[in-house]
Scaffold this motif. Structure first.
Motif, PDB file in Angstrom:
ATOM      1  N   ASN A   1       9.089  -8.287   9.368  1.00 25.78           N
ATOM      2  CA  ASN A   1       8.225  -7.570   8.979  1.00 25.78           C
ATOM      3  C   ASN A   1       6.299  -7.478   9.576  1.00 25.78           C
ATOM      4  O   ASN A   1       5.839  -8.564   9.007  1.00 25.78           O
ATOM      5  CB  ASN A   1       7.801  -7.839   7.211  1.00 25.78           C
ATOM      6  CG  ASN A   1       7.039  -6.771   6.391  1.00 25.78           C
ATOM      7  OD1 ASN A   1       6.245  -5.946   7.284  1.00 25.78           O
ATOM      8  ND2 ASN A   1       6.717  -6.620   5.414  1.00 25.78           N
TER       9      ASN A   1
ATOM     10  N   ARG B   1      -4.507 -11.918  10.835  1.00 30.70           N
ATOM     11  CA  ARG B   1      -5.844 -11.793  10.818  1.00 30.70           C
ATOM     12  C   ARG B   1      -6.752 -12.409  10.370  1.00 30.70           C
ATOM     13  O   ARG B   1      -7.639 -12.529  10.619  1.00 30.70           O
ATOM     14  CB  ARG B   1      -5.675 -10.720  10.415  1.00 30.70           C
ATOM     15  CG  ARG B   1      -6.292  -9.787  11.775  1.00 30.70           C
ATOM     16  CD  ARG B   1      -5.814  -7.544  11.295  1.00 30.70           C
ATOM     17  NE  ARG B   1      -7.631  -7.491  10.644  1.00 30.70           N
ATOM     18  CZ  ARG B   1      -8.263  -6.142  10.860  1.00 30.70           C
ATOM     19  NH1 ARG B   1      -7.834  -5.512  11.139  1.00 30.70           N
ATOM     20  NH2 ARG B   1      -9.881  -6.699  10.821  1.00 30.70           N
TER      21      ARG B   1
ATOM     22  N   THR C   1       0.930  -1.012  -0.250  1.00 29.35           N
ATOM     23  CA  THR C   1      -0.690   0.018  -0.068  1.00 29.35           C
ATOM     24  C   THR C   1       0.772   1.272   0.020  1.00 29.35           C
ATOM     25  O   THR C   1       1.688   1.414   0.228  1.00 29.35           O
ATOM     26  CB  THR C   1      -1.179  -0.594   1.192  1.00 29.35           C
ATOM     27  OG1 THR C   1      -1.703  -0.869   0.667  1.00 29.35           O
ATOM     28  CG2 THR C   1      -1.892   1.072   1.390  1.00 29.35           C
TER      29      THR C   1
ATOM     30  N   ARG D   1      -3.181   2.174   6.851  1.00 28.07           N
ATOM     31  CA  ARG D   1      -3.711   1.910   7.881  1.00 28.07           C
ATOM     32  C   ARG D   1      -5.142   2.180   7.265  1.00 28.07           C
ATOM     33  O   ARG D   1      -6.141   3.560   8.260  1.00 28.07           O
ATOM     34  CB  ARG D   1      -3.757   2.550   9.146  1.00 28.07           C
ATOM     35  CG  ARG D   1      -2.187   2.074   9.530  1.00 28.07           C
ATOM     36  CD  ARG D   1      -2.308   0.888   9.234  1.00 28.07           C
ATOM     37  NE  ARG D   1      -2.771  -0.217  11.033  1.00 28.07           N
ATOM     38  CZ  ARG D   1      -2.177  -0.689  12.332  1.00 28.07           C
ATOM     39  NH1 ARG D   1      -1.265  -0.384  12.439  1.00 28.07           N
ATOM     40  NH2 ARG D   1      -3.243  -1.046  13.176  1.00 28.07           N
TER      41      ARG D   1
HETATM   42  C1  LIG Z   1       1.903  -5.188   5.183  1.00 26.30           C
HETATM   43  C2  LIG Z   1       1.157  -3.847   4.132  1.00 26.30           C
HETATM   44  C3  LIG Z   1       0.218  -4.256   2.902  1.00 26.30           C
HETATM   45  C4  LIG Z   1      -0.841  -3.527   5.168  1.00 26.30           C
HETATM   46  O1  LIG Z   1      -1.264  -3.004   3.658  1.00 26.30           O
HETATM   47  P1  LIG Z   1      -2.146  -1.432   4.356  1.00 26.30           P
HETATM   48  O2  LIG Z   1      -3.224  -0.927   3.437  1.00 26.30           O
HETATM   49  O3  LIG Z   1      -2.043  -0.084   5.678  1.00 26.30           O
HETATM   50  O4  LIG Z   1      -2.797  -2.105   5.515  1.00 26.30           O
HETATM   51  P2  LIG Z   1      -4.659  -2.469   6.600  1.00 26.30           P
HETATM   52  O5  LIG Z   1      -5.242  -1.017   6.794  1.00 26.30           O
HETATM   53  O6  LIG Z   1      -5.578  -3.074   5.505  1.00 26.30           O
HETATM   54  O7  LIG Z   1      -3.886  -3.108   7.788  1.00 26.30           O
HETATM   55  C5  LIG Z   1      -5.001  -4.299   7.863  1.00 26.30           C
HETATM   56  C6  LIG Z   1      -4.319  -5.063   9.318  1.00 26.30           C
HETATM   57  O8  LIG Z   1      -3.495  -5.227   8.889  1.00 26.30           O
HETATM   58  C7  LIG Z   1      -2.454  -5.407  10.129  1.00 26.30           C
HETATM   59  N1  LIG Z   1      -1.782  -4.066   9.807  1.00 26.30           N
HETATM   60  C8  LIG Z   1      -0.709  -3.199   9.013  1.00 26.30           C
HETATM   61  N2  LIG Z   1      -0.421  -2.155   9.564  1.00 26.30           N
HETATM   62  C9  LIG Z   1       0.804  -2.312  10.408  1.00 26.30           C
HETATM   63  C10 LIG Z   1       1.502  -2.270  11.509  1.00 26.30           C
HETATM   64  N3  LIG Z   1       2.293  -1.213  10.624  1.00 26.30           N
HETATM   65  N4  LIG Z   1       1.753  -2.422  12.250  1.00 26.30           N
HETATM   66  C11 LIG Z   1       0.135  -3.585  13.145  1.00 26.30           C
HETATM   67  N5  LIG Z   1      -0.038  -4.220  12.468  1.00 26.30           N
HETATM   68  C12 LIG Z   1      -0.254  -4.043  11.047  1.00 26.30           C
HETATM   69  C13 LIG Z   1      -3.420  -4.319  11.261  1.00 26.30           C
HETATM   70  O9  LIG Z   1      -3.940  -5.645  11.605  1.00 26.30           O
HETATM   71  C14 LIG Z   1      -4.167  -4.137  10.449  1.00 26.30           C
HETATM   72  O10 LIG Z   1      -6.216  -3.657  11.180  1.00 26.30           O
HETATM   73  P3  LIG Z   1      -6.401  -2.737  12.090  1.00 26.30           P
HETATM   74  O11 LIG Z   1      -5.852  -1.694  11.287  1.00 26.30           O
HETATM   75  O12 LIG Z   1      -7.689  -2.666  11.916  1.00 26.30           O
HETATM   76  O13 LIG Z   1      -4.965  -2.779  13.153  1.00 26.30           O
HETATM   77  C15 LIG Z   1       1.968  -2.443   4.229  1.00 26.30           C
HETATM   78  O14 LIG Z   1       2.156  -1.678   5.665  1.00 26.30           O
HETATM   79  C16 LIG Z   1       2.551  -2.141   3.222  1.00 26.30           C
HETATM   80  O15 LIG Z   1       2.352  -1.733   2.180  1.00 26.30           O
HETATM   81  N6  LIG Z   1       4.338  -2.634   3.602  1.00 26.30           N
HETATM   82  C17 LIG Z   1       5.600  -2.556   3.244  1.00 26.30           C
HETATM   83  C18 LIG Z   1       4.794  -3.371   1.348  1.00 26.30           C
HETATM   84  C19 LIG Z   1       4.736  -5.224   2.241  1.00 26.30           C
HETATM   85  O16 LIG Z   1       5.867  -5.048   3.807  1.00 26.30           O
HETATM   86  N7  LIG Z   1       4.299  -6.005   2.438  1.00 26.30           N
HETATM   87  C20 LIG Z   1       4.296  -7.395   2.596  1.00 26.30           C
HETATM   88  C21 LIG Z   1       5.222  -8.093   1.620  1.00 26.30           C
HETATM   89  S1  LIG Z   1       5.145 -10.005   2.125  1.00 26.30           S
END
Ligand SMILES: CC(C)(COP(=O)(O)OP(=O)(O)OC[C@H]1O[C@@H](n2cnc3c(N)ncnc32)[C@H](O)[C@@H]1OP(=O)(O)O)[C@@H](O)C(=O)NCCC(=O)NCCS
Length: 157
Positions: free
Chosen positions: A118, A127, A81, A87
């Motif tokens: 990560n 989740r 994202t 978030r």
């Molecule tokens: C991991 C990632 C894809 C999450 O994307 P996002 O759109 O922010 O996630 P969401 O808003 O849909 O979050 C869904 C759930 O994921 C978990 N979550 C997401 N970010 C989190 C954080 N920084 N810390 C803890 N939990 C987290 C939570 O359970 C969250 O639910 P909540 O907001 O109700 O607590 C994003 O942080 C990202 O792009 N990271 C860099 C790329 C990466 O590492 N990808 C994974 C490769 S394996």
């Protein structure tokens, strides 16, 4: 008429060639060793590969997920994202979408690898019921970090 809900402001669509610049910008901002344009373009060509984007209606791409369908398994290769849009449940939306896709294709499991450090991604996958099933030591060539292999069992419908 009220304000459209957040969910309705966003849609999930298969990526097109013209989306790749935006996908690459998110990739570049999200990973230590980002994929090249060539890799994304190849993904668009592969029959078994799927690259989906979350797009704001009338706006840009805010998140993407890339997965492969191989026999009765979906493998998630990449999800990210845009840092400015985190978030806001975009990854959650994409995960629900890929799980529905896997059910529709009568898959047995969804698998993925994630960096041991990560926390955000591991939290996201847990989740949705993914569980760790193994470790690939020194999996990431750029820094030697281990990958945790995670798996979601799907009940056949
Ligand atoms: C991991 C990632 C894809 C999450 O994307 P996002 O759109 O922010 O996630 P969401 O808003 O849909 O979050 C869904 C759930 O994921 C978990 N979550 C997401 N970010 C989190 C954080 N920084 N810390 C803890 N939990 C987290 C939570 O359970 C969250 O639910 P909540 O907001 O109700 O607590 C994003 O942080 C990202 O792009 N990271 C860099 C790329 C990466 O590492 N990808 C994974 C490769 S394996």
């Amino acid at each position: 008429m009220g304000t459209p809900s957040r969910a309705r402001r966003f849609e999930i669509l298969p990526a097109r060639v013209q989306d790749i610049d935006e996908v690459m910008e998110i990739e570049r901002l999200s990973f230590k060793a980002p994929w090249t344009r060539q890799v994304f373009l190849e993904e668009l060509q592969r029959d078994w590969a799927h690259l989906d984007v979350v797009r704001e209606r009338g706006g840009g791409v805010v998140a993407f997920l890339n997965h492969w369908l191989v026999r009765d398994e979906v493998h998630i290769l990449n999800i990210a994202t845009h840092p400015d849009a985190r978030r806001h449940a975009h990854a959650e939306r994409l995960m629900r979408h890929v799980i529905e896709f896997a059910h529709a294709h009568r898959c047995r499991v969804i698998t993925l690898e994630v960096r041991r450090s990560n926390y955000a991604a591991i939290h996201l996958y847990r989740r949705f019921g993914f569980r760790p099933v193994g470790v690939r030591p020194n999996y990431y060539a750029e820094d030697g970090e281990d990958a945790i292999v995670m798996l979601l069992d799907l009940d056949p419908e």
